[in-house]
Enzyme design. Sequence first.
Site, PDB file in Angstrom:
ATOM      1  N   HIS A   1      -0.795   7.356   3.671  1.00  0.00           N
ATOM      2  CA  HIS A   1       0.508   7.034   4.253  1.00  0.00           C
ATOM      3  C   HIS A   1       1.496   8.127   3.846  1.00  0.00           C
ATOM      4  CE1 HIS A   1      -0.817   3.000   5.317  1.00  0.00           C
ATOM      5  NE2 HIS A   1      -1.208   2.806   4.075  1.00  0.00           N
TER       6      HIS A   1
ATOM      7  N   ALA B   1       0.793  -1.220   0.000  1.00  0.00           N
ATOM      8  CA  ALA B   1       0.000   0.000   0.000  1.00  0.00           C
ATOM      9  C   ALA B   1       0.837   1.286   0.000  1.00  0.00           C
ATOM     10  CB  ALA B   1      -0.932  -0.011   1.205  1.00  0.00           C
TER      11      ALA B   1
ATOM     12  N   ASN C   1       0.967  -2.959   8.172  1.00  0.00           N
ATOM     13  CA  ASN C   1       1.950  -3.825   7.521  1.00  0.00           C
ATOM     14  C   ASN C   1       3.031  -2.987   6.829  1.00  0.00           C
ATOM     15  OD1 ASN C   1       1.138  -6.786   7.622  1.00  0.00           O
ATOM     16  ND2 ASN C   1      -0.793  -5.828   7.071  1.00  0.00           N
TER      17      ASN C   1
HETATM   18  N1  LIG Z   1       1.529  -5.022   2.803  1.00  0.00           N
HETATM   19  C1  LIG Z   1       0.527  -4.202   2.551  1.00  0.00           C
HETATM   20  O1  LIG Z   1       0.720  -3.061   2.154  1.00  0.00           O
HETATM   21  C2  LIG Z   1      -0.877  -4.674   2.741  1.00  0.00           C
HETATM   22  C3  LIG Z   1      -1.948  -3.939   2.189  1.00  0.00           C
HETATM   23  C4  LIG Z   1      -3.240  -4.434   2.332  1.00  0.00           C
HETATM   24  C5  LIG Z   1      -3.468  -5.609   3.049  1.00  0.00           C
HETATM   25  N2  LIG Z   1      -2.399  -6.263   3.604  1.00  0.00           N
HETATM   26  C6  LIG Z   1      -2.614  -7.501   4.357  1.00  0.00           C
HETATM   27  O2  LIG Z   1      -2.934  -8.533   3.424  1.00  0.00           O
HETATM   28  C7  LIG Z   1      -3.758  -9.496   4.057  1.00  0.00           C
HETATM   29  C8  LIG Z   1      -4.993  -9.761   3.194  1.00  0.00           C
HETATM   30  O3  LIG Z   1      -5.751  -8.573   3.085  1.00  0.00           O
HETATM   31  P1  LIG Z   1      -7.288  -8.632   2.605  1.00  0.00           P
HETATM   32  O4  LIG Z   1      -7.768  -7.226   2.542  1.00  0.00           O
HETATM   33  O5  LIG Z   1      -7.396  -9.481   1.391  1.00  0.00           O
HETATM   34  O6  LIG Z   1      -7.940  -9.383   3.877  1.00  0.00           O
HETATM   35  P2  LIG Z   1      -9.344 -10.147   3.960  1.00  0.00           P
HETATM   36  O7  LIG Z   1      -9.699 -10.192   5.406  1.00  0.00           O
HETATM   37  O8  LIG Z   1     -10.340  -9.589   3.000  1.00  0.00           O
HETATM   38  O9  LIG Z   1      -9.015 -11.637   3.453  1.00  0.00           O
HETATM   39  C9  LIG Z   1      -8.177 -12.498   4.173  1.00  0.00           C
HETATM   40  C10 LIG Z   1      -8.620 -13.941   3.868  1.00  0.00           C
HETATM   41  O10 LIG Z   1      -7.647 -14.817   4.437  1.00  0.00           O
HETATM   42  C11 LIG Z   1      -8.304 -15.822   5.188  1.00  0.00           C
HETATM   43  N3  LIG Z   1      -7.438 -16.186   6.324  1.00  0.00           N
HETATM   44  C12 LIG Z   1      -7.070 -15.409   7.379  1.00  0.00           C
HETATM   45  N4  LIG Z   1      -6.299 -16.104   8.234  1.00  0.00           N
HETATM   46  C13 LIG Z   1      -6.178 -17.344   7.706  1.00  0.00           C
HETATM   47  C14 LIG Z   1      -5.511 -18.523   8.138  1.00  0.00           C
HETATM   48  N5  LIG Z   1      -4.820 -18.571   9.298  1.00  0.00           N
HETATM   49  N6  LIG Z   1      -5.572 -19.627   7.362  1.00  0.00           N
HETATM   50  C15 LIG Z   1      -6.274 -19.614   6.181  1.00  0.00           C
HETATM   51  N7  LIG Z   1      -6.947 -18.520   5.733  1.00  0.00           N
HETATM   52  C16 LIG Z   1      -6.892 -17.401   6.483  1.00  0.00           C
HETATM   53  C17 LIG Z   1      -9.623 -15.205   5.661  1.00  0.00           C
HETATM   54  O11 LIG Z   1     -10.606 -16.206   5.881  1.00  0.00           O
HETATM   55  C18 LIG Z   1      -9.978 -14.295   4.495  1.00  0.00           C
HETATM   56  O12 LIG Z   1     -10.795 -14.926   3.533  1.00  0.00           O
HETATM   57  C19 LIG Z   1      -4.071  -8.932   5.469  1.00  0.00           C
HETATM   58  O13 LIG Z   1      -3.184  -9.504   6.426  1.00  0.00           O
HETATM   59  C20 LIG Z   1      -3.794  -7.458   5.310  1.00  0.00           C
HETATM   60  O14 LIG Z   1      -3.441  -6.841   6.535  1.00  0.00           O
HETATM   61  C21 LIG Z   1      -1.132  -5.833   3.447  1.00  0.00           C
END
Ligand SMILES: NC(=O)c1ccc[n+]([C@@H]2O[C@H](COP(=O)([O-])OP(=O)(O)OC[C@H]3O[C@@H](n4cnc5c(N)ncnc54)[C@H](O)[C@@H]3O)[C@@H](O)[C@H]2O)c1
Length: 252
Positions: free
Chosen positions: A203, A119, A175
């Site tokens: 950010h 992001a 993150n």
């Molecule tokens: N690095 C970055 O800049 C950045 C930006 C956005 C999101 N993220 C991270 O990316 C990840 C995904 O984001 P999102 O918006 O798609 O989230 P989301 O909540 O929409 O989807 C996450 C999915 O993963 C599944 N999940 C969670 N824990 C699990 C586990 N232990 N085992 C199996 N499945 C599991 C959930 O059931 C859900 O369907 C999050 O951790 C979020 O914080 C990082």
Amino acid sequence: MIRIGLLGCGNIGHVIAKNRENCQIVALYDQVFSRAQELAGISGGTACSDFDSFVGAEFDYVVEAASVQAARQYGEAALANGKHLILLSVGALADPVFLSNLVETARENGRRVYVPSGAVTGLDNLKVGQISPFRRLLLRTTKSPASLGIQATARQLVFQGKAHECIKEFPRNVNVSIALSLAAGRDADVELYADPSVSRNVHEIEAEGEFGEIYIRVSNVPSPDNPATSYLAALSILTLLRNLDSPLVVGT
Ligand SMILES: NC(=O)c1ccc[n+]([C@@H]2O[C@H](COP(=O)([O-])OP(=O)(O)OC[C@H]3O[C@@H](n4cnc5c(N)ncnc54)[C@H](O)[C@@H]3O)[C@@H](O)[C@H]2O)c1
């Protein structure tokens, strides 16, 4: 064609499944099986009901878009099973023991761990901090109270301190502070604001060093399909996948 397995079939998983270009989604795993099934229907991959059958499938890259907890739970196993790991839940790497074990497992298995820009932008040249340390490195993040899971009627500083502490309190929201810290080679300072007047996640990165000064401001538009996700984070993964096997590498 790059073959990937999708760990996590939520907001970002959806964008990847719908917009993948040069990659084939071979297998999908989510703790909620119906989510893996839904994206399998879109992508043509196989929905797996457990992690072992997922990681045993024939693909080269695990794309983790699940949670910090999932990254911690499955990261090493992915590498030990011969997969490269693209990690969006970068907050998992704030734990130095986990980070060092993960890197060692990657080394032993000849695999790599990729931390996409997600992001934010600018991680490329913030890496100069590894050889010419910054005097100052600050991430100022502003989000709506709802996305931080709190209530606030006016702009409010909800955290001030180091990135590795902030991620413990807000594992879904900062993150980028860990990605920034890993790029620059030092724990970033973080100011996290809740602001009811914002509709975007903002950010701001400030860095100072021998090279001069950097100021970056990213104002993130929600994903067209799902307002909870910064579209830039999903695009960042798609771009990483697009360039993985390119002979031309742009950016530090
Ligand atoms: N690095 C970055 O800049 C950045 C930006 C956005 C999101 N993220 C991270 O990316 C990840 C995904 O984001 P999102 O918006 O798609 O989230 P989301 O909540 O929409 O989807 C996450 C999915 O993963 C599944 N999940 C969670 N824990 C699990 C586990 N232990 N085992 C199996 N499945 C599991 C959930 O059931 C859900 O369907 C999050 O951790 C979020 O914080 C990082």
